[in-house]
Design an enzyme around this catalytic site. Sequence first.
Site, mmCIF file in Angstrom:
data_model
loop_
_atom_site.group_PDB
_atom_site.id
_atom_site.type_symbol
_atom_site.label_atom_id
_atom_site.label_comp_id
_atom_site.label_asym_id
_atom_site.label_seq_id
_atom_site.Cartn_x
_atom_site.Cartn_y
_atom_site.Cartn_z
ATOM 1 N N SER A 22 7.171 113.327 -16.542
ATOM 2 C CA SER A 22 6.427 113.875 -17.676
ATOM 3 C C SER A 22 7.035 113.436 -18.998
ATOM 4 C CB SER A 22 6.391 115.403 -17.580
ATOM 5 O OG SER A 22 5.486 115.928 -18.516
ATOM 6 N N ASN A 25 8.247 115.759 -21.993
ATOM 7 C CA ASN A 25 8.909 116.968 -21.524
ATOM 8 C C ASN A 25 10.384 116.631 -21.354
ATOM 9 O OD1 ASN A 25 10.031 119.004 -19.907
ATOM 10 N ND2 ASN A 25 8.092 119.439 -18.911
ATOM 11 N N VAL A 26 11.202 117.051 -22.326
ATOM 12 C CA VAL A 26 12.590 116.607 -22.391
ATOM 13 C C VAL A 26 13.381 117.021 -21.165
ATOM 14 C CG1 VAL A 26 14.735 116.780 -23.708
ATOM 15 C CG2 VAL A 26 12.546 116.558 -24.913
ATOM 16 N N SER A 28 12.358 117.758 -18.128
ATOM 17 C CA SER A 28 11.923 117.001 -16.953
ATOM 18 C C SER A 28 12.503 115.589 -16.975
ATOM 19 C CB SER A 28 10.386 116.940 -16.913
ATOM 20 O OG SER A 28 9.928 116.054 -15.918
ATOM 21 N N ASN A 110 -0.838 125.691 -16.333
ATOM 22 C CA ASN A 110 -1.659 124.493 -16.509
ATOM 23 C C ASN A 110 -2.830 124.417 -15.535
ATOM 24 O OD1 ASN A 110 1.467 122.960 -16.900
ATOM 25 N ND2 ASN A 110 0.047 123.274 -18.584
ATOM 26 N N ARG A 138 -0.494 114.563 -12.481
ATOM 27 C CA ARG A 138 -1.169 115.845 -12.617
ATOM 28 C C ARG A 138 -2.687 115.732 -12.558
ATOM 29 N NH1 ARG A 138 1.642 120.590 -15.581
ATOM 30 N NH2 ARG A 138 0.746 121.388 -13.645
ATOM 31 N N GLU A 174 -5.110 120.908 -20.946
ATOM 32 C CA GLU A 174 -3.877 121.318 -20.269
ATOM 33 C C GLU A 174 -3.866 122.794 -19.896
ATOM 34 O OE1 GLU A 174 -0.918 119.149 -19.764
ATOM 35 O OE2 GLU A 174 -2.448 117.609 -20.047
ATOM 36 N N HIS A 250 3.680 121.412 -25.012
ATOM 37 C CA HIS A 250 2.600 122.398 -24.970
ATOM 38 C C HIS A 250 2.889 123.487 -25.997
ATOM 39 C CE1 HIS A 250 1.801 121.316 -20.489
ATOM 40 N NE2 HIS A 250 0.885 120.740 -21.244
ATOM 41 N N ASP A 252 2.896 126.560 -25.454
ATOM 42 C CA ASP A 252 3.690 127.660 -24.884
ATOM 43 C C ASP A 252 5.187 127.369 -24.858
ATOM 44 O OD1 ASP A 252 3.944 125.959 -22.697
ATOM 45 O OD2 ASP A 252 2.947 127.277 -21.268
ATOM 46 N N CYS A 371 5.523 128.930 -17.961
ATOM 47 C CA CYS A 371 4.879 127.835 -17.222
ATOM 48 C C CYS A 371 4.488 128.272 -15.821
ATOM 49 C CB CYS A 371 5.824 126.632 -17.120
ATOM 50 S SG CYS A 371 6.006 125.685 -18.646
#
Length: 445
Positions: A22, A25-26, A28, A110, A138, A174, A250, A252, A371
């Site tokens: 991803s 997404n740091v 990940s 998601n 995804r 998303e 995202h 959130d 999440c």
Amino acid sequence: MSAREFNFDGLVGPSHNYAGLSFGNVASFNNVKSASNPKLAALQGLAKMRALAARGFGQALLPPQDRPNFRLLRSVGFTGSDAEVLAKAAQESPVILACAYSASPMWTANAATVSPSADSADGRLHFTAANLNNKLHRAFEHAQSARSLRAIFKDEQHFAVHDALPGTPAFGDEGAANHTRLCKDHGSAGVEMFVYGRSEFDTSISAPKKYPARQTLEASQAVARLHGLSAERSVYIQQNPDVIDQGVFHNDVIAVGNANALFYHEQAFADEAGALDQLRRAMAGVGADLNAIRVDTAQVPVADAVASYLFNSQLLSKDNGKMALVIPQECQEVASVAAYLQGLVASGNAIDELIHFDLRQSMRNGGGPACLRLRVALTDAEAKAMHQGVVMTEALYHTLVAWVEKHYRDRLEPADLADPQLAIEVHTALEELSRILGMPGLYDL
């Protein structure tokens, strides 16, 4: 009409792994190709569900998706038996094999966008499965997400489950990770806030420069139409493109809301003052005052918010009229966040309790408490009409713990994804799970 919020947490699957797929997404990306512990990940998630259910919060689960995704692998030209498909993919394109084994469906925020019956024109509870078309790993999830939601919410008198939007960049969606419902109480009409990162057709809207903006304005507007939402109670707010480029993939990850409270970072939105003004005016229309709880950059830098996942927390309404903030253990390990939270609880604001959980297996893959869950406000009649086998109880918890102990590995290396025995283990586990949950035919195995 009275309603109660249920959180549907994603049950972590037997092939939980760190593929680092991803971009943006740091967390990940930082843990790419390290060894994972599927058993521990599932047990951590179940412990969270059990604890919140024991506190009296509405708690249920969404089952994991089947892995590997052989439909994906065969659609891009890998042929033969299942074992041959895995071997060819591992040799020719390990990254596509990793996509087919993605653990990301565990993050059910998601899975879909949800609008309660109090907000919709036809008085039904609406779901739209998110197409998640920004990432290959995804983009195939929505078919099983819709299948699972229809199995749980099958009564069409009460529920409507919509298929995903067209899988084109214009409608990048998303799900609930970019959607927040604000209200006076869960059973009354509320304001639905859609946060988008870019527009496909309005070139005047700025976009991030480093990381992709995954949610489009056009997708958010389409979901609102499908759900029959009132224009006066639908608010569209642009996420700050600069924070997207800092790893806030995202909304959130930078803001969370519940009832009339919006807990957000100073840099969350492209136009903070304009966003709050829109929300206050819309909230006045439903007889509620917005309680905006702002976290200044000077208190918590964006980098610390991302590292701790402070805003990827859950805000839960309590019987005393206050709220509990469900946070990952990392919030206590980042100095600025720990100091801020201590002051927050002592301030006398809406949030008067912190509930900590160890979710490191999820956190290392880039997802925190928020999440892991999909929020669904249900009236009493709707709660009775949904499938009861997914509602967390003490008995279900112990049954699922035993199931995890039986079927899950406690260490999974990237090279293990090529092992055909892993695929067999996952299929066997999911067949048993569908029986445990009372959902025959859940998977197209």
